[in-house]
Design a protein around this motif. Structure first.
Motif, mmCIF file in Angstrom:
data_model
loop_
_atom_site.group_PDB
_atom_site.id
_atom_site.type_symbol
_atom_site.label_atom_id
_atom_site.label_comp_id
_atom_site.label_asym_id
_atom_site.label_seq_id
_atom_site.Cartn_x
_atom_site.Cartn_y
_atom_site.Cartn_z
ATOM 1 N N TRP A 1 48.480 -11.602 4.794
ATOM 2 C CA TRP A 1 47.426 -10.967 5.579
ATOM 3 C C TRP A 1 46.271 -11.950 5.746
ATOM 4 N N THR A 2 45.746 -12.055 6.961
ATOM 5 C CA THR A 2 44.666 -12.981 7.275
ATOM 6 C C THR A 2 43.535 -12.214 7.956
ATOM 7 N N GLN A 3 42.354 -12.281 7.382
ATOM 8 C CA GLN A 3 41.213 -11.530 7.905
ATOM 9 C C GLN A 3 40.741 -12.116 9.230
ATOM 10 N N VAL A 4 40.546 -11.240 10.218
ATOM 11 C CA VAL A 4 40.108 -11.692 11.540
ATOM 12 C C VAL A 4 38.815 -11.019 11.989
ATOM 13 N N SER A 5 38.355 -10.013 11.256
ATOM 14 C CA SER A 5 37.133 -9.311 11.631
ATOM 15 C C SER A 5 36.395 -8.919 10.368
ATOM 16 N N ARG A 6 35.066 -9.038 10.410
ATOM 17 C CA ARG A 6 34.224 -8.662 9.263
ATOM 18 C C ARG A 6 32.912 -8.098 9.801
ATOM 19 N N LEU A 7 32.454 -7.022 9.195
ATOM 20 C CA LEU A 7 31.221 -6.399 9.675
ATOM 21 C C LEU A 7 30.587 -5.556 8.572
ATOM 22 N N SER A 8 29.281 -5.700 8.428
ATOM 23 C CA SER A 8 28.509 -4.781 7.596
ATOM 24 C C SER A 8 27.220 -4.444 8.344
ATOM 25 N N ALA A 9 26.122 -5.152 8.055
ATOM 26 C CA ALA A 9 24.906 -4.926 8.826
ATOM 27 C C ALA A 9 25.139 -5.351 10.273
ATOM 28 N N PRO A 10 24.561 -4.653 11.222
ATOM 29 C CA PRO A 10 24.863 -4.919 12.631
ATOM 30 C C PRO A 10 24.301 -6.239 13.131
ATOM 31 N N LEU A 11 25.023 -6.875 14.020
ATOM 32 C CA LEU A 11 24.548 -7.978 14.848
ATOM 33 C C LEU A 11 24.419 -9.324 14.160
ATOM 34 N N VAL A 12 24.938 -9.472 12.959
ATOM 35 C CA VAL A 12 24.812 -10.742 12.249
ATOM 36 C C VAL A 12 25.555 -11.855 12.981
ATOM 37 N N ASN A 13 26.826 -11.616 13.302
ATOM 38 C CA ASN A 13 27.636 -12.697 13.869
ATOM 39 C C ASN A 13 27.258 -12.994 15.316
ATOM 40 N N GLU A 14 26.701 -12.009 16.012
ATOM 41 C CA GLU A 14 26.431 -12.199 17.430
ATOM 42 C C GLU A 14 25.436 -13.312 17.700
ATOM 43 N N VAL A 15 24.292 -13.276 17.022
ATOM 44 C CA VAL A 15 23.183 -14.112 17.461
ATOM 45 C C VAL A 15 22.522 -14.895 16.342
ATOM 46 N N VAL A 16 23.185 -15.009 15.202
ATOM 47 C CA VAL A 16 22.681 -15.864 14.134
ATOM 48 C C VAL A 16 23.645 -17.005 13.877
ATOM 49 N N ILE A 17 24.898 -16.663 13.681
ATOM 50 C CA ILE A 17 25.911 -17.679 13.410
ATOM 51 C C ILE A 17 26.167 -18.493 14.673
ATOM 52 N N GLY A 18 26.197 -19.820 14.520
ATOM 53 C CA GLY A 18 26.460 -20.673 15.670
ATOM 54 C C GLY A 18 27.818 -20.408 16.283
ATOM 55 N N LEU A 19 27.921 -20.638 17.568
ATOM 56 C CA LEU A 19 29.140 -20.316 18.298
ATOM 57 C C LEU A 19 30.381 -20.925 17.652
ATOM 58 N N LYS A 20 30.271 -22.162 17.181
ATOM 59 C CA LYS A 20 31.450 -22.833 16.630
ATOM 60 C C LYS A 20 31.910 -22.221 15.304
ATOM 61 N N ASP A 21 31.056 -21.435 14.647
ATOM 62 C CA ASP A 21 31.410 -20.858 13.348
ATOM 63 C C ASP A 21 31.565 -19.343 13.374
ATOM 64 N N LYS A 22 31.527 -18.727 14.550
ATOM 65 C CA LYS A 22 31.656 -17.275 14.613
ATOM 66 C C LYS A 22 33.019 -16.786 14.106
ATOM 67 N N ASP A 23 34.074 -17.497 14.470
ATOM 68 C CA ASP A 23 35.396 -17.103 13.982
ATOM 69 C C ASP A 23 35.492 -17.308 12.470
ATOM 70 N N ARG A 24 34.858 -18.363 11.977
ATOM 71 C CA ARG A 24 34.849 -18.611 10.533
ATOM 72 C C ARG A 24 34.159 -17.470 9.799
ATOM 73 N N PHE A 25 33.039 -16.994 10.352
ATOM 74 C CA PHE A 25 32.343 -15.877 9.710
ATOM 75 C C PHE A 25 33.250 -14.649 9.638
ATOM 76 N N ASN A 26 33.940 -14.357 10.720
ATOM 77 C CA ASN A 26 34.826 -13.197 10.730
ATOM 78 C C ASN A 26 35.936 -13.309 9.697
#
Length: 484
Positions: A305-330
Protein backbone atom coordinates in the motif's frame (compact mmCIF):
# COMPACT_ATOMS: atom_id res chain seq x y z
CA UNK A 1 19.41 25.73 13.44
CA UNK A 2 18.62 26.06 17.15
CA UNK A 3 16.14 23.65 18.67
CA UNK A 4 13.66 26.46 19.35
CA UNK A 5 13.81 27.70 15.77
CA UNK A 6 13.56 24.14 14.48
CA UNK A 7 10.40 23.64 16.52
CA UNK A 8 9.00 26.83 15.06
CA UNK A 9 9.85 25.67 11.57
CA UNK A 10 8.20 22.34 12.06
CA UNK A 11 5.17 23.99 13.50
CA UNK A 12 4.91 26.46 10.74
CA UNK A 13 4.10 23.69 8.35
CA UNK A 14 0.62 24.26 9.60
CA UNK A 15 0.94 27.79 8.41
CA UNK A 16 -1.04 26.40 5.53
CA UNK A 17 -4.08 26.39 7.65
CA UNK A 18 -3.39 29.92 8.66
CA UNK A 19 -2.35 31.37 5.36
CA UNK A 20 -4.67 30.03 2.93
CA UNK A 21 -7.79 31.75 2.00
CA UNK A 22 -6.32 34.68 0.23
CA UNK A 23 -4.53 32.76 -2.49
CA UNK A 24 -5.56 30.26 -5.15
CA UNK A 25 -6.84 27.07 -3.58
CA UNK A 26 -9.08 24.46 -5.10
CA UNK A 27 -11.66 24.68 -2.39
CA UNK A 28 -10.39 23.19 0.86
CA UNK A 29 -8.14 20.44 -0.41
CA UNK A 30 -9.72 19.71 -3.77
CA UNK A 31 -7.26 18.80 -6.54
CA UNK A 32 -4.42 20.31 -4.55
CA UNK A 33 -1.43 18.40 -5.95
CA UNK A 34 -0.48 17.43 -9.52
CA UNK A 35 -0.58 13.65 -9.09
CA UNK A 36 -3.81 13.47 -7.11
CA UNK A 37 -5.68 15.26 -9.91
CA UNK A 38 -5.29 12.03 -11.92
CA UNK A 39 -6.95 10.04 -9.10
CA UNK A 40 -10.03 11.99 -7.99
CA UNK A 41 -11.56 8.99 -6.22
CA UNK A 42 -8.79 9.06 -3.61
CA UNK A 43 -8.47 12.82 -3.33
CA UNK A 44 -9.23 13.85 0.26
CA UNK A 45 -10.95 17.24 0.36
CA UNK A 46 -11.96 18.06 3.94
CA UNK A 47 -11.45 16.63 7.40
CA UNK A 48 -13.60 17.45 10.43
CA UNK A 49 -13.23 16.41 14.06
CA UNK A 50 -15.45 17.74 16.85
CA UNK A 51 -17.45 16.89 19.94
CA UNK A 52 -20.81 15.64 18.71
CA UNK A 53 -23.41 18.36 19.22
CA UNK A 54 -26.45 16.26 18.29
CA UNK A 55 -28.81 16.11 21.26
CA UNK A 56 -28.07 13.12 23.49
CA UNK A 57 -24.64 12.38 21.96
CA UNK A 58 -22.45 14.31 24.38
CA UNK A 59 -20.07 11.40 25.00
CA UNK A 60 -19.01 11.03 21.36
CA UNK A 61 -16.52 12.49 18.89
CA UNK A 62 -17.48 12.86 15.23
CA UNK A 63 -14.81 12.24 12.58
CA UNK A 64 -15.62 13.12 8.96
CA UNK A 65 -13.34 12.58 5.97
CA UNK A 66 -14.57 13.81 2.58
CA UNK A 67 -13.27 12.47 -0.73
CA UNK A 68 -13.79 12.82 -4.49
CA UNK A 69 -14.00 16.58 -5.11
CA UNK A 70 -16.26 18.82 -7.16
CA UNK A 71 -18.96 16.30 -8.04
CA UNK A 72 -21.45 17.74 -10.48
CA UNK A 73 -24.73 16.09 -9.42
CA UNK A 74 -25.67 15.32 -13.04
CA UNK A 75 -22.40 13.41 -13.62
CA UNK A 76 -23.88 10.15 -14.92
CA UNK A 77 -24.09 7.52 -16.04
CA UNK A 78 -21.42 6.19 -13.65
CA UNK A 79 -21.64 8.87 -10.96
CA UNK A 80 -19.18 8.82 -8.06
CA UNK A 81 -18.34 5.48 -6.51
CA UNK A 82 -15.19 5.28 -4.41
CA UNK A 83 -12.10 3.30 -5.43
CA UNK A 84 -12.29 -0.43 -4.71
CA UNK A 85 -8.53 -0.76 -5.29
CA UNK A 86 -7.73 1.69 -2.49
CA UNK A 87 -7.97 1.97 1.26
CA UNK A 88 -9.24 5.07 3.04
CA UNK A 89 -8.11 5.67 6.60
CA UNK A 90 -8.70 7.96 9.57
CA UNK A 91 -5.77 8.02 12.00
CA UNK A 92 -5.72 9.15 15.63
CA UNK A 93 -2.64 10.06 17.68
CA UNK A 94 -3.56 10.08 21.37
CA UNK A 95 -0.13 10.46 23.00
CA UNK A 96 1.32 13.40 21.04
CA UNK A 97 4.19 11.54 19.35
CA UNK A 98 2.99 12.25 15.76
CA UNK A 99 2.37 8.54 15.09
CA UNK A 100 -1.00 6.88 14.69
CA UNK A 101 -2.22 4.93 17.71
CA UNK A 102 -5.66 4.11 16.30
CA UNK A 103 -6.75 3.74 12.67
CA UNK A 104 -10.15 3.22 11.10
CA UNK A 105 -9.70 1.67 7.66
CA UNK A 106 -12.46 1.69 5.00
CA UNK A 107 -12.23 -0.81 2.14
CA UNK A 108 -14.77 -0.75 -0.71
CA UNK A 109 -16.08 -3.43 -3.07
CA UNK A 110 -18.25 -3.20 -6.18
CA UNK A 111 -21.33 -5.38 -6.44
CA UNK A 112 -22.22 -5.75 -10.13
CA UNK A 113 -25.73 -6.97 -10.96
CA UNK A 114 -25.36 -6.84 -14.78
CA UNK A 115 -29.02 -6.01 -15.25
CA UNK A 116 -30.54 -6.95 -18.61
CA UNK A 117 -33.67 -6.15 -20.56
CA UNK A 118 -35.40 -8.01 -23.37
CA UNK A 119 -34.35 -6.55 -26.71
CA UNK A 120 -36.01 -8.58 -29.44
CA UNK A 121 -35.12 -12.21 -28.91
CA UNK A 122 -32.18 -11.48 -26.58
CA UNK A 123 -31.50 -10.33 -23.02
CA UNK A 124 -29.00 -7.50 -23.32
CA UNK A 125 -26.95 -5.74 -20.60
CA UNK A 126 -28.12 -2.18 -19.96
CA UNK A 127 -25.78 0.85 -20.07
CA UNK A 128 -27.24 2.71 -17.08
CA UNK A 129 -26.57 2.78 -13.35
CA UNK A 130 -30.18 1.98 -12.59
CA UNK A 131 -33.27 0.92 -14.47
CA UNK A 132 -35.91 1.84 -11.91
CA UNK A 133 -36.60 3.54 -8.62
CA UNK A 134 -34.20 3.12 -5.69
CA UNK A 135 -35.12 2.95 -2.03
CA UNK A 136 -36.76 3.87 0.23
CA UNK A 137 -34.58 1.49 2.26
CA UNK A 138 -31.59 -0.78 1.79
CA UNK A 139 -33.77 -3.48 0.27
CA UNK A 140 -34.78 -1.17 -2.55
CA UNK A 141 -31.62 -1.78 -4.58
CA UNK A 142 -32.96 -4.28 -7.11
CA UNK A 143 -32.95 -1.65 -9.85
CA UNK A 144 -29.27 -0.79 -9.28
CA UNK A 145 -26.83 -2.11 -11.85
CA UNK A 146 -23.81 -1.43 -9.64
CA UNK A 147 -23.63 -0.65 -5.95
CA UNK A 148 -20.89 -0.55 -3.35
CA UNK A 149 -20.30 -2.16 0.02
CA UNK A 150 -17.51 -1.53 2.48
CA UNK A 151 -15.81 -2.90 5.56
CA UNK A 152 -14.25 -1.00 8.48
CA UNK A 153 -11.19 -2.32 10.28
CA UNK A 154 -10.12 -0.92 13.64
CA UNK A 155 -6.34 -1.03 14.05
CA UNK A 156 -4.37 -0.40 17.23
CA UNK A 157 -0.75 0.63 16.73
CA UNK A 158 0.95 0.96 13.37
CA UNK A 159 -1.62 1.18 10.57
CA UNK A 160 0.14 -1.53 8.54
CA UNK A 161 1.38 -3.90 11.23
CA UNK A 162 -0.83 -3.23 14.25
CA UNK A 163 -3.60 -5.35 15.70
CA UNK A 164 -6.60 -5.22 13.34
CA UNK A 165 -10.16 -6.26 14.15
CA UNK A 166 -13.39 -5.83 12.21
CA UNK A 167 -15.96 -3.24 13.14
CA UNK A 168 -19.41 -4.81 13.04
CA UNK A 169 -23.01 -3.72 13.01
CA UNK A 170 -25.07 -4.36 16.12
CA UNK A 171 -26.31 -7.52 14.43
CA UNK A 172 -22.78 -8.77 13.83
CA UNK A 173 -22.42 -7.94 10.12
CA UNK A 174 -18.98 -6.89 8.92
CA UNK A 175 -20.03 -5.55 5.52
CA UNK A 176 -21.97 -2.32 5.17
CA UNK A 177 -23.81 -0.77 2.24
CA UNK A 178 -23.10 2.60 0.68
CA UNK A 179 -26.24 4.31 -0.69
CA UNK A 180 -26.34 5.12 -4.38
CA UNK A 181 -25.59 8.72 -5.33
CA UNK A 182 -28.50 11.10 -5.78
CA UNK A 183 -29.16 10.42 -9.47
CA UNK A 184 -32.36 12.46 -9.37
CA UNK A 185 -35.79 12.72 -7.81
CA UNK A 186 -37.33 10.17 -10.15
CA UNK A 187 -34.69 7.56 -9.35
CA UNK A 188 -34.75 8.28 -5.59
CA UNK A 189 -37.97 9.92 -4.50
CA UNK A 190 -36.96 10.47 -0.85
CA UNK A 191 -33.18 10.56 -0.80
CA UNK A 192 -32.72 11.65 2.81
CA UNK A 193 -34.80 8.77 4.17
CA UNK A 194 -32.97 6.40 1.85
CA UNK A 195 -29.56 7.70 2.93
CA UNK A 196 -30.38 7.66 6.64
CA UNK A 197 -31.29 4.01 6.32
CA UNK A 198 -27.55 3.53 5.68
CA UNK A 199 -26.48 4.98 9.03
CA UNK A 200 -25.24 2.03 11.05
CA UNK A 201 -25.04 1.48 14.76
CA UNK A 202 -21.63 -0.15 15.06
CA UNK A 203 -19.56 -2.08 17.58
CA UNK A 204 -15.90 -1.04 17.77
CA UNK A 205 -13.83 -3.89 19.27
CA UNK A 206 -12.70 -2.92 22.77
CA UNK A 207 -14.29 0.54 22.45
CA UNK A 208 -18.03 0.17 22.72
CA UNK A 209 -20.68 1.37 20.31
CA UNK A 210 -20.78 4.17 17.77
CA UNK A 211 -22.22 5.05 14.37
CA UNK A 212 -20.97 4.98 10.79
CA UNK A 213 -22.14 6.40 7.48
CA UNK A 214 -20.56 6.47 4.03
CA UNK A 215 -22.31 8.19 1.17
CA UNK A 216 -22.80 11.24 -0.97
CA UNK A 217 -23.48 14.56 0.77
CA UNK A 218 -23.81 18.18 -0.26
CA UNK A 219 -20.46 19.99 -0.47
CA UNK A 220 -19.93 21.65 2.92
CA UNK A 221 -16.87 23.75 2.22
CA UNK A 222 -17.48 27.39 1.31
CA UNK A 223 -15.03 29.53 -0.66
CA UNK A 224 -15.29 32.28 -3.28
CA UNK A 225 -13.45 29.99 -5.62
CA UNK A 226 -13.39 31.68 -9.02
CA UNK A 227 -12.26 35.13 -7.88
CA UNK A 228 -9.70 33.56 -5.53
CA UNK A 229 -8.06 31.84 -8.53
CA UNK A 230 -8.07 35.10 -10.46
CA UNK A 231 -5.28 36.69 -8.39
CA UNK A 232 -7.72 37.16 -5.49
CA UNK A 233 -10.08 39.25 -7.59
CA UNK A 234 -12.29 40.29 -4.67
CA UNK A 235 -12.61 42.86 -1.90
CA UNK A 236 -10.85 41.36 1.17
CA UNK A 237 -12.51 43.97 3.41
CA UNK A 238 -15.99 43.61 1.96
CA UNK A 239 -19.02 42.01 3.61
CA UNK A 240 -18.31 38.41 4.68
CA UNK A 241 -21.52 37.06 3.15
CA UNK A 242 -21.64 38.92 -0.16
CA UNK A 243 -21.25 35.87 -2.42
CA UNK A 244 -23.35 32.67 -2.26
CA UNK A 245 -21.09 29.63 -2.00
CA UNK A 246 -19.97 28.97 -5.62
CA UNK A 247 -19.37 25.26 -4.94
CA UNK A 248 -22.51 24.78 -2.87
CA UNK A 249 -24.29 23.22 -5.85
CA UNK A 250 -21.81 20.35 -5.95
CA UNK A 251 -21.48 17.18 -3.90
CA UNK A 252 -18.83 15.23 -2.02
CA UNK A 253 -18.51 11.67 -0.69
CA UNK A 254 -18.40 11.44 3.10
CA UNK A 255 -16.86 8.84 5.39
CA UNK A 256 -18.31 9.60 8.83
CA UNK A 257 -17.77 7.96 12.20
CA UNK A 258 -19.12 8.72 15.63
CA UNK A 259 -16.85 7.18 18.26
CA UNK A 260 -17.03 7.18 22.07
CA UNK A 261 -14.66 9.78 23.48
CA UNK A 262 -13.24 7.19 25.88
CA UNK A 263 -12.18 5.08 22.89
CA UNK A 264 -9.98 7.81 21.44
CA UNK A 265 -8.23 9.31 24.49
CA UNK A 266 -5.36 7.84 26.49
CA UNK A 267 -3.70 8.19 29.92
CA UNK A 268 -6.16 10.83 31.12
CA UNK A 269 -4.97 13.29 28.44
CA UNK A 270 -8.10 14.66 26.74
CA UNK A 271 -6.24 15.95 23.66
CA UNK A 272 -6.12 13.89 20.47
CA UNK A 273 -4.74 14.55 17.00
CA UNK A 274 -6.09 13.10 13.76
CA UNK A 275 -5.79 13.09 9.98
CA UNK A 276 -7.05 11.11 7.00
CA UNK A 277 -5.18 9.34 4.21
CA UNK A 278 -5.89 7.26 1.12
CA UNK A 279 -3.51 4.61 -0.23
CA UNK A 280 -3.26 2.50 -3.37
CA UNK A 281 -1.14 -0.48 -4.37
CA UNK A 282 2.32 0.30 -5.74
CA UNK A 283 1.83 -1.54 -9.01
CA UNK A 284 -0.93 -1.29 -11.58
CA UNK A 285 -1.33 -3.36 -14.74
CA UNK A 286 -3.99 -2.42 -17.26
CA UNK A 287 -6.11 -5.30 -18.47
CA UNK A 288 -6.18 -5.29 -22.31
CA UNK A 289 -9.46 -7.21 -22.24
CA UNK A 290 -11.47 -5.75 -19.35
CA UNK A 291 -14.95 -6.74 -18.33
CA UNK A 292 -16.53 -4.70 -15.58
CA UNK A 293 -17.59 -7.43 -13.21
CA UNK A 294 -16.38 -8.75 -9.90
CA UNK A 295 -13.59 -10.83 -11.47
CA UNK A 296 -12.05 -9.28 -14.60
CA UNK A 297 -11.54 -5.62 -13.86
CA UNK A 298 -9.94 -3.00 -16.13
CA UNK A 299 -6.81 -3.05 -13.97
CA UNK A 300 -4.89 -5.42 -11.73
CA UNK A 301 -3.05 -3.98 -8.74
CA UNK A 302 -0.39 -5.37 -6.43
CA UNK A 303 2.48 -4.53 -4.13
CA UNK A 304 2.57 -2.62 -0.88
CA UNK A 305 0.00 0.00 0.00
CA UNK A 306 1.33 3.44 -0.97
CA UNK A 307 -0.15 6.64 0.44
CA UNK A 308 -1.31 9.11 -2.21
CA UNK A 309 -3.46 11.54 -0.22
CA UNK A 310 -3.11 13.16 3.21
CA UNK A 311 -5.27 15.76 4.90
CA UNK A 312 -5.93 17.19 8.34
CA UNK A 313 -6.14 20.97 8.76
CA UNK A 314 -7.55 22.52 5.59
CA UNK A 315 -5.51 24.08 2.79
CA UNK A 316 -2.00 23.17 3.91
CA UNK A 317 -0.86 21.50 0.69
CA UNK A 318 -2.60 23.94 -1.63
CA UNK A 319 -0.74 27.15 -0.96
CA UNK A 320 2.13 26.51 1.43
CA UNK A 321 3.99 23.52 0.07
CA UNK A 322 5.92 24.31 -3.10
CA UNK A 323 4.54 22.87 -6.30
CA UNK A 324 7.42 20.44 -6.74
CA UNK A 325 6.80 18.91 -3.28
CA UNK A 326 3.00 18.73 -3.20
CA UNK A 327 2.96 15.06 -4.17
CA UNK A 328 5.65 14.38 -1.57
CA UNK A 329 3.49 15.98 1.12
CA UNK A 330 0.55 13.78 0.15
CA UNK A 331 2.77 10.71 0.53
CA UNK A 332 4.29 11.80 3.85
CA UNK A 333 3.45 11.14 7.49
CA UNK A 334 3.21 13.73 10.27
CA UNK A 335 6.29 12.46 12.08
CA UNK A 336 8.42 13.42 9.05
CA UNK A 337 7.19 16.98 8.61
CA UNK A 338 10.64 18.49 9.19
CA UNK A 339 11.38 17.85 5.51
CA UNK A 340 9.08 20.75 4.56
CA UNK A 341 10.75 23.31 6.83
CA UNK A 342 12.07 25.43 3.94
CA UNK A 343 8.55 26.40 2.92
CA UNK A 344 7.57 27.69 6.33
CA UNK A 345 10.50 29.52 7.90
CA UNK A 346 9.60 32.40 5.58
CA UNK A 347 6.04 31.81 4.32
CA UNK A 348 5.30 33.39 0.97
CA UNK A 349 1.54 33.85 1.02
CA UNK A 350 1.35 37.00 3.15
CA UNK A 351 4.01 38.50 0.92
CA UNK A 352 1.99 37.66 -2.18
CA UNK A 353 -1.10 39.23 -0.63
CA UNK A 354 0.91 42.37 0.02
CA UNK A 355 1.92 42.48 -3.65
CA UNK A 356 -1.67 41.94 -4.82
CA UNK A 357 -3.17 44.50 -2.43
CA UNK A 358 -0.45 47.10 -2.16
CA UNK A 359 -1.26 49.63 0.52
CA UNK A 360 -4.11 47.50 1.90
CA UNK A 361 -2.50 44.21 2.91
CA UNK A 362 0.79 44.38 4.82
CA UNK A 363 2.53 41.08 5.59
CA UNK A 364 3.60 40.55 9.20
CA UNK A 365 7.28 41.28 9.73
CA UNK A 366 7.95 38.28 11.98
CA UNK A 367 10.32 35.47 11.05
CA UNK A 368 9.99 32.66 11.85
CA UNK A 369 6.21 32.90 12.24
CA UNK A 370 6.14 31.81 15.88
CA UNK A 371 2.57 33.09 16.21
CA UNK A 372 1.41 30.12 14.18
CA UNK A 373 3.33 27.42 16.00
CA UNK A 374 0.93 26.65 18.83
CA UNK A 375 -2.26 27.27 16.89
CA UNK A 376 -1.53 24.88 14.04
CA UNK A 377 1.13 22.36 15.00
CA UNK A 378 1.65 21.68 18.68
CA UNK A 379 -1.74 22.86 19.79
CA UNK A 380 -2.27 25.84 22.09
CA UNK A 381 -1.07 25.36 25.66
CA UNK A 382 -4.08 25.26 27.94
CA UNK A 383 -6.44 24.66 25.02
CA UNK A 384 -5.53 21.71 22.81
CA UNK A 385 -1.86 20.91 23.33
CA UNK A 386 -1.11 17.32 24.43
CA UNK A 387 0.81 16.81 27.66
CA UNK A 388 3.74 15.58 25.57
CA UNK A 389 3.88 16.72 21.96
CA UNK A 390 6.05 16.32 18.90
CA UNK A 391 5.34 19.13 16.43
CA UNK A 392 3.45 17.78 13.43
CA UNK A 393 0.70 18.92 11.09
CA UNK A 394 -2.58 17.37 12.23
CA UNK A 395 -5.97 18.41 13.56
CA UNK A 396 -5.94 18.61 17.37
CA UNK A 397 -8.99 18.49 19.64
CA UNK A 398 -9.40 18.86 23.38
CA UNK A 399 -12.20 16.38 23.98
CA UNK A 400 -12.92 17.78 27.46
CA UNK A 401 -14.24 21.07 26.08
CA UNK A 402 -18.00 20.80 25.83
CA UNK A 403 -19.72 21.06 22.47
CA UNK A 404 -21.92 24.04 21.74
CA UNK A 405 -25.37 23.64 20.19
CA UNK A 406 -25.59 24.68 16.58
CA UNK A 407 -27.30 27.99 17.37
CA UNK A 408 -24.55 29.03 19.80
CA UNK A 409 -21.52 28.30 17.63
CA UNK A 410 -19.32 31.18 16.52
CA UNK A 411 -18.26 30.76 12.89
CA UNK A 412 -14.80 32.16 13.70
CA UNK A 413 -14.16 29.44 16.28
CA UNK A 414 -11.43 30.22 18.81
CA UNK A 415 -10.69 33.52 17.05
CA UNK A 416 -14.28 34.51 17.83
CA UNK A 417 -14.10 33.35 21.46
CA UNK A 418 -15.62 29.90 20.87
CA UNK A 419 -13.09 27.37 22.17
CA UNK A 420 -15.13 24.41 20.91
CA UNK A 421 -14.34 25.39 17.31
CA UNK A 422 -11.42 25.61 14.90
CA UNK A 423 -8.48 25.22 15.41
CA UNK A 424 -9.62 23.19 18.43
CA UNK A 425 -10.83 20.54 16.03
CA UNK A 426 -13.06 21.66 13.19
CA UNK A 427 -16.85 21.72 12.89
CA UNK A 428 -18.66 21.93 9.53
CA UNK A 429 -19.85 25.46 10.28
CA UNK A 430 -16.43 26.91 11.15
CA UNK A 431 -15.48 29.52 8.52
CA UNK A 432 -11.90 28.32 8.18
CA UNK A 433 -11.22 30.52 5.16
CA UNK A 434 -11.84 33.77 7.02
CA UNK A 435 -10.16 32.44 10.17
CA UNK A 436 -7.02 31.44 8.34
CA UNK A 437 -6.86 34.58 6.24
CA UNK A 438 -6.94 36.74 9.37
CA UNK A 439 -4.38 34.65 11.20
CA UNK A 440 -2.16 34.69 8.13
CA UNK A 441 -2.07 38.45 8.24
CA UNK A 442 -1.26 38.58 11.94
CA UNK A 443 -4.42 38.25 14.02
CA UNK A 444 -2.41 36.40 16.69
CA UNK A 445 0.33 39.07 16.80
CA UNK A 446 -0.61 41.83 19.28
CA UNK A 447 2.02 44.31 18.07
CA UNK A 448 0.54 46.36 15.22
CA UNK A 449 3.97 47.63 14.25
CA UNK A 450 4.88 44.02 13.39
CA UNK A 451 1.47 43.06 11.97
CA UNK A 452 -0.41 46.15 10.73
CA UNK A 453 -3.40 44.03 9.62
CA UNK A 454 -3.79 42.20 12.93
CA UNK A 455 -7.33 43.49 13.51
CA UNK A 456 -8.52 43.68 9.89
CA UNK A 457 -11.79 41.75 9.30
CA UNK A 458 -10.43 40.01 6.22
CA UNK A 459 -12.79 37.76 4.26
CA UNK A 460 -13.19 35.97 0.95
CA UNK A 461 -16.80 37.16 0.82
CA UNK A 462 -18.38 33.71 1.11
CA UNK A 463 -19.79 32.75 4.49
CA UNK A 464 -20.58 29.44 6.15
CA UNK A 465 -22.16 28.67 9.52
CA UNK A 466 -23.64 25.81 11.51
CA UNK A 467 -27.06 26.79 10.13
CA UNK A 468 -25.93 25.39 6.76
CA UNK A 469 -25.76 21.86 8.22
CA UNK A 470 -27.96 19.36 9.98
CA UNK A 471 -27.93 19.15 13.78
CA UNK A 472 -27.56 15.39 13.70
CA UNK A 473 -25.09 12.82 12.41
CA UNK A 474 -23.61 12.87 9.79
CA UNK A 475 -24.26 16.68 9.85
CA UNK A 476 -23.53 17.33 6.15
CA UNK A 477 -26.82 17.70 4.32
CA UNK A 478 -28.43 15.55 1.68
CA UNK A 479 -26.69 15.94 -1.71
CA UNK A 480 -27.90 18.01 -4.61
CA UNK A 481 -29.93 15.85 -7.04
CA UNK A 482 -28.73 15.18 -10.56
CA UNK A 483 -32.22 16.02 -11.86
CA UNK A 484 -35.34 17.43 -10.28
Amino acid sequence: MSSSVRRSVLAALAVGTALIAGMPAQASSHREAPFITTMPRVDGTDFYMFRSYEAGRDGFITLIANYLPLQDPYGGPNYFDLESDAIYEIHVDNDGDAREDLTFRFNFADVVADLKVQAGDRMVSVPLKNIGGIGPDQNGTGALNVRQTYTIDFIRGNRRTGNSRSVTSNSGETRFRKPADYIGTKSVADYESYARDHIYDIVIPGCGSGRAFVGQRKEGFAVNLGPVFDLVNLNPLGPPNAIPNPIGNQNITTLALEVPTSCLTRNNDPVIGAWTTASMRQARILNPNPIFDNNRRPQITGGAWTQVSRLSAPLVNEVVIGLKDKDRFNASQPRDDAQFATYVTNPTLPELLEILFKGVAVAPNLFPRTDLVAAFLTGVQGLNQPASVRPAEMMRLNTSIAAKPSANQNTLGVLGGDTSGFPNGRRPGDDVVDIELRVAMGALIPDATVAPNNTAPLTDGTAVSAADFDERFPYLRSPNPGAM
